[in-house]
Scaffold this motif. Structure first.
Motif, PDB file in Angstrom:
ATOM      1  N   LEU A 274       0.837  -1.214   0.000  1.00  0.00           N
ATOM      2  CA  LEU A 274       0.000   0.000   0.000  1.00  0.00           C
ATOM      3  C   LEU A 274       0.865   1.254   0.000  1.00  0.00           C
ATOM      4  CD1 LEU A 274      -2.751  -0.871   2.653  1.00  0.00           C
ATOM      5  CD2 LEU A 274      -3.155  -0.360   0.257  1.00  0.00           C
ATOM      6  N   ARG A 275       1.893   1.230   0.862  1.00  0.00           N
ATOM      7  CA  ARG A 275       2.752   2.407   1.014  1.00  0.00           C
ATOM      8  C   ARG A 275       3.477   2.719  -0.302  1.00  0.00           C
ATOM      9  NH1 ARG A 275       1.940   6.152   3.837  1.00  0.00           N
ATOM     10  NH2 ARG A 275       2.491   5.595   5.949  1.00  0.00           N
ATOM     11  N   PHE A 276       3.990   1.682  -0.948  1.00  0.00           N
ATOM     12  CA  PHE A 276       4.713   1.925  -2.203  1.00  0.00           C
ATOM     13  C   PHE A 276       3.763   2.313  -3.337  1.00  0.00           C
ATOM     14  CE2 PHE A 276       8.452   0.263  -0.165  1.00  0.00           C
ATOM     15  CZ  PHE A 276       9.484   0.900  -0.840  1.00  0.00           C
ATOM     16  N   ILE A 277       2.648   1.595  -3.440  1.00  0.00           N
ATOM     17  CA  ILE A 277       1.732   1.879  -4.557  1.00  0.00           C
ATOM     18  C   ILE A 277       1.172   3.297  -4.463  1.00  0.00           C
ATOM     19  CG2 ILE A 277      -0.528   1.293  -5.512  1.00  0.00           C
ATOM     20  CD1 ILE A 277      -0.034  -1.551  -5.019  1.00  0.00           C
ATOM     21  N   PHE A 278       0.739   3.688  -3.262  1.00  0.00           N
ATOM     22  CA  PHE A 278       0.028   4.967  -3.144  1.00  0.00           C
ATOM     23  C   PHE A 278       0.917   6.138  -2.753  1.00  0.00           C
ATOM     24  CE2 PHE A 278      -3.392   1.891  -2.850  1.00  0.00           C
ATOM     25  CZ  PHE A 278      -4.309   2.438  -3.728  1.00  0.00           C
ATOM     26  N   SER A 279       1.847   5.919  -1.796  1.00  0.00           N
ATOM     27  CA  SER A 279       2.634   7.065  -1.319  1.00  0.00           C
ATOM     28  C   SER A 279       3.853   7.331  -2.182  1.00  0.00           C
ATOM     29  CB  SER A 279       3.085   6.837   0.123  1.00  0.00           C
ATOM     30  OG  SER A 279       1.963   6.701   0.950  1.00  0.00           O
ATOM     31  N   VAL A 280       4.489   6.256  -2.688  1.00  0.00           N
ATOM     32  CA  VAL A 280       5.712   6.460  -3.470  1.00  0.00           C
ATOM     33  C   VAL A 280       5.378   6.630  -4.957  1.00  0.00           C
ATOM     34  CG1 VAL A 280       7.924   5.447  -4.157  1.00  0.00           C
ATOM     35  CG2 VAL A 280       7.146   5.223  -1.796  1.00  0.00           C
ATOM     36  N   ALA A 499      -5.260   9.549   3.400  1.00  0.00           N
ATOM     37  CA  ALA A 499      -3.850   9.960   3.246  1.00  0.00           C
ATOM     38  C   ALA A 499      -3.200   9.204   2.084  1.00  0.00           C
ATOM     39  CB  ALA A 499      -3.080   9.710   4.538  1.00  0.00           C
ATOM     40  N   LEU A 500      -3.502   7.903   1.952  1.00  0.00           N
ATOM     41  CA  LEU A 500      -2.907   7.115   0.867  1.00  0.00           C
ATOM     42  C   LEU A 500      -3.403   7.582  -0.493  1.00  0.00           C
ATOM     43  CD1 LEU A 500      -3.044   3.529   2.439  1.00  0.00           C
ATOM     44  CD2 LEU A 500      -0.983   4.790   1.903  1.00  0.00           C
ATOM     45  N   LEU A 501      -4.687   7.891  -0.580  1.00  0.00           N
ATOM     46  CA  LEU A 501      -5.246   8.348  -1.862  1.00  0.00           C
ATOM     47  C   LEU A 501      -4.749   9.753  -2.236  1.00  0.00           C
ATOM     48  CD1 LEU A 501      -8.849   6.905  -1.826  1.00  0.00           C
ATOM     49  CD2 LEU A 501      -7.082   6.412  -3.485  1.00  0.00           C
ATOM     50  N   SER A 504       1.574  11.559  -2.425  1.00  0.00           N
ATOM     51  CA  SER A 504       2.707  12.112  -1.678  1.00  0.00           C
ATOM     52  C   SER A 504       2.292  13.322  -0.848  1.00  0.00           C
ATOM     53  CB  SER A 504       3.825  12.518  -2.637  1.00  0.00           C
ATOM     54  OG  SER A 504       3.365  13.539  -3.489  1.00  0.00           O
ATOM     55  N   SER A 505       1.175  14.006  -1.228  1.00  0.00           N
ATOM     56  CA  SER A 505       0.758  15.146  -0.420  1.00  0.00           C
ATOM     57  C   SER A 505       0.301  14.676   0.960  1.00  0.00           C
ATOM     58  CB  SER A 505      -0.374  15.918  -1.105  1.00  0.00           C
ATOM     59  OG  SER A 505      -1.432  15.033  -1.419  1.00  0.00           O
ATOM     60  N   GLY A 506      -0.087  13.381   1.063  1.00  0.00           N
ATOM     61  CA  GLY A 506      -0.422  12.816   2.359  1.00  0.00           C
ATOM     62  C   GLY A 506       0.820  12.477   3.170  1.00  0.00           C
ATOM     63  N   MET A 507       2.004  12.570   2.536  1.00  0.00           N
ATOM     64  CA  MET A 507       3.266  12.234   3.223  1.00  0.00           C
ATOM     65  C   MET A 507       4.126  13.449   3.501  1.00  0.00           C
ATOM     66  SD  MET A 507       5.096   8.972   1.557  1.00  0.00           S
ATOM     67  CE  MET A 507       6.228   8.653   2.886  1.00  0.00           C
TER      68      MET A 507
END
Length: 509
Positions: A274-280, A499-501, A504-507
């Motif tokens: 999830l972290r890689f697909i959505f945040s990265v 945040a995931l959707l 990167s603005s969620g990170m």
């Protein structure tokens, strides 16, 4: 979105919670080996695990409303320095991993005594803590290479933990060896993928990676990196058809190990995906590539049906639960494939609810193994009458697995159906319900064995010891509690999904 950055100048203990989350179990593990006393191994492990659980509760309470904690290691600011970040998505996973470990450890005492030779028990607890450290590290770090490092810490200790079942059954060795091969291939693919991303961006900090990748979605290097990471994590998660290591690993490992791993290891791997697909890589990248339509949908549906059908025909309860885990991973993938806030919320909640349900069920199996010497259905006939408390807890786990209203398992399946209907995918909603009916078949078979079959022979089987029953019932009550009291789970999952959707603005810092 509030971001709390912790610099090294602040010296209160509460500011160092993110690093303490990892350091406490990480130091306790070699300490157990160094002291070398079998009697002290368990108390040290339990203390470390409880401390980690308290820390994860404190961290989750700080981020559940959408805040972010950023902790810079050694005072080096990212992207040069390594950063630990806690937000709703990984705060929730930290809470799951430490909570399960803290409940499984008291349960493990009797089970480990019966299933692992005395000289090896000290090492067992040290490895248990190392495995937990690895899983927590994977979850909390914001540095992509650190994910690989912690992944290896947890994997290497897992191989040995599974092999330690060979005291009772030599097949544990082949199961561990198969897992070692598959796990190594998965980790290699993952690190090759990271290499491609580093080649394209020159950075390994996840927030920084997301920034620099945003204009490079057409790049073949970036796409190759994505493919390698997807397959590498797919092996770790046991996505169908990369799941062949899982049934044997869960079946032949010691009961306490299976209870911990089934509830945490694949869930942490889903979180990494999830972290890689959505945040990265960002939702925009997913919209450009047809990964979700070509990979996630078909394999999720295949897992839901083929693994459930395989579970129905198993003769060994542990193996049946292992196949059911592969089917449940299918539901999590389906939530990701739906690519909506409701779908992602369903995935994150299912990750948690399935974790507590599987821990309960595998702990129940461990109690049966302790008393009847086997997890084959043939040896479990009539145990509902001779082990009433254990069996009642197992039945609660079973109905949570089906997704009966009033149990934790219901909420995630309901959200999944809702997500499918929101998209207008009625046939998909019907398929989700149909695959849950397959779960009714294999859970009913278990209930029939426990309550409706005449007991085997003349032997009298006693109820499980209290040290096993208490953790078992804590999990059973958790399955019911989180079925009704959905504020914590739904709140954290919704915040995490948003945040995931947001990509990167969620990170962002």
């Amino acid at each position: 979105m509030a971001t709390q950055t912790i610099h090294h100048t602040a010296m209160t203990i509460s500011d160092h919670l993110p690093i303490l989350q990892i350091i406490i179990p990480f130091i306790a593990a070699p300490l157990i080996v160094f002291i070398g006393q079998r009697k002290l191994a368990w108390p040290i492990a339990f203390f470390a695990s409880t401390a980690a659980f308290v820390i994860s509760c404190l961290l989750l309470s700080q981020v559940i409303g959408g805040g972010i904690i950023s902790y810079q290691i050694g005072g080096w600011a990212p992207p040069l320095g390594i950063e630990y970040r806690v937000d709703a998505a990984n705060g929730f996973v930290l809470f799951l991993v430490t909570g399960i470990a803290t409940v499984v450890l008291p349960y493990a005492r009797k089970s480990v005594d019966a299933e692992i030779s005395k000289p090896k028990q000290t090492l067992f607890y040290a490895l248990f803590l190392l495995c937990m450290t690895g899983l927590l590290g994977v979850t909390i770090t914001a540095d992509a290479f650190n994910v690989f490092v912690f992944l290896e810490i947890s994997s290497l200790s897992t191989y040995v933990l599974i092999a330690s079942g060979s005291y009772r059954d030599k097949r544990a060795l082949t199961a561990a060896f198969n897992y070692l091969i598959m796990g190594t291939i998965g980790a290699t693919f993952f690190v090759i993928g990271l290499g491609f991303l580093y080649m394209a961006t020159g950075t390994l900090n996840m927030a920084d990676l997301a920034d620099r990748l945003s204009g490079q979605y057409e790049s073949r290097t970036v796409r190759a990196g994505f493919a390698f990471i997807l397959v590498g994590m797919g092996l770790k998660i046991a996505i169908f058809p990369l799941h062949f290591w899982l049934p044997n690993a869960y079946t032949y490992a010691p009961s306490a190990v299976t209870a911990f791993l089934a509830a945490t290891a694949t869930k942490v791997a889903v979180y990494v995906l999830l972290r890689f697909i959505f945040s990265v890589f960002q939702p925009a990248f997913l919209a450009e590539t047809s990964t979700l339509e070509l990979i996630f949908y078909p394999f999720a549906l295949l897992a839901m049906f083929t693994a459930s059908l395989a579970a129905i025909f198993q003769r060994d309860l542990k193996r049946m639960l292992a196949y059911s885990s592969i089917a449940q991973i299918g539901y999590m993938l389906l939530g990701i494939a739906l690519f909506s806030e409701t779908g992602l919320t369903a995935t994150i909640i299912h990750l948690f609810n399935h974790g507590i349900t599987k821990a309960l069920l595998f702990m129940g199996v461990g109690a049966y193994v302790l008393r009847s010497g086997s997890s084959f259905y043939v040896h479990l006939h009539g145990l509902g009458k001779t082990m009433p408390w254990t069996s009642a807890a197992v039945v609660i786990g079973g109905i949570s697995l089906i997704g009966v209203p009033g149990t934790a398992g219901f909420l995630s399946k309901w959200l999944l159906v809702q997500a499918a209907i929101e998209k207008g995918y009625w046939p998909l909603a019907m398929l989700i319900v149909a695959s849950s009916l397959l779960a009714v078949m294999y859970v009913w078979r278990l209930i029939e064995t426990l309550y409706l079959s005449p007991p085997n022979g003349e032997r009298t089987i006693q109820e499980a010891p209290l040290s096993m029953l208490l953790p078992l019932w804590i999990m059973a009550l958790a399955c019911i509690y989180f079925g009704f009291e959905t504020d914590i789970t739904l709140g954290a999952a919704k915040t995490a999904a948003q945040a995931l959707l947001a990509g990167s603005s969620g990170m962002m810092h």
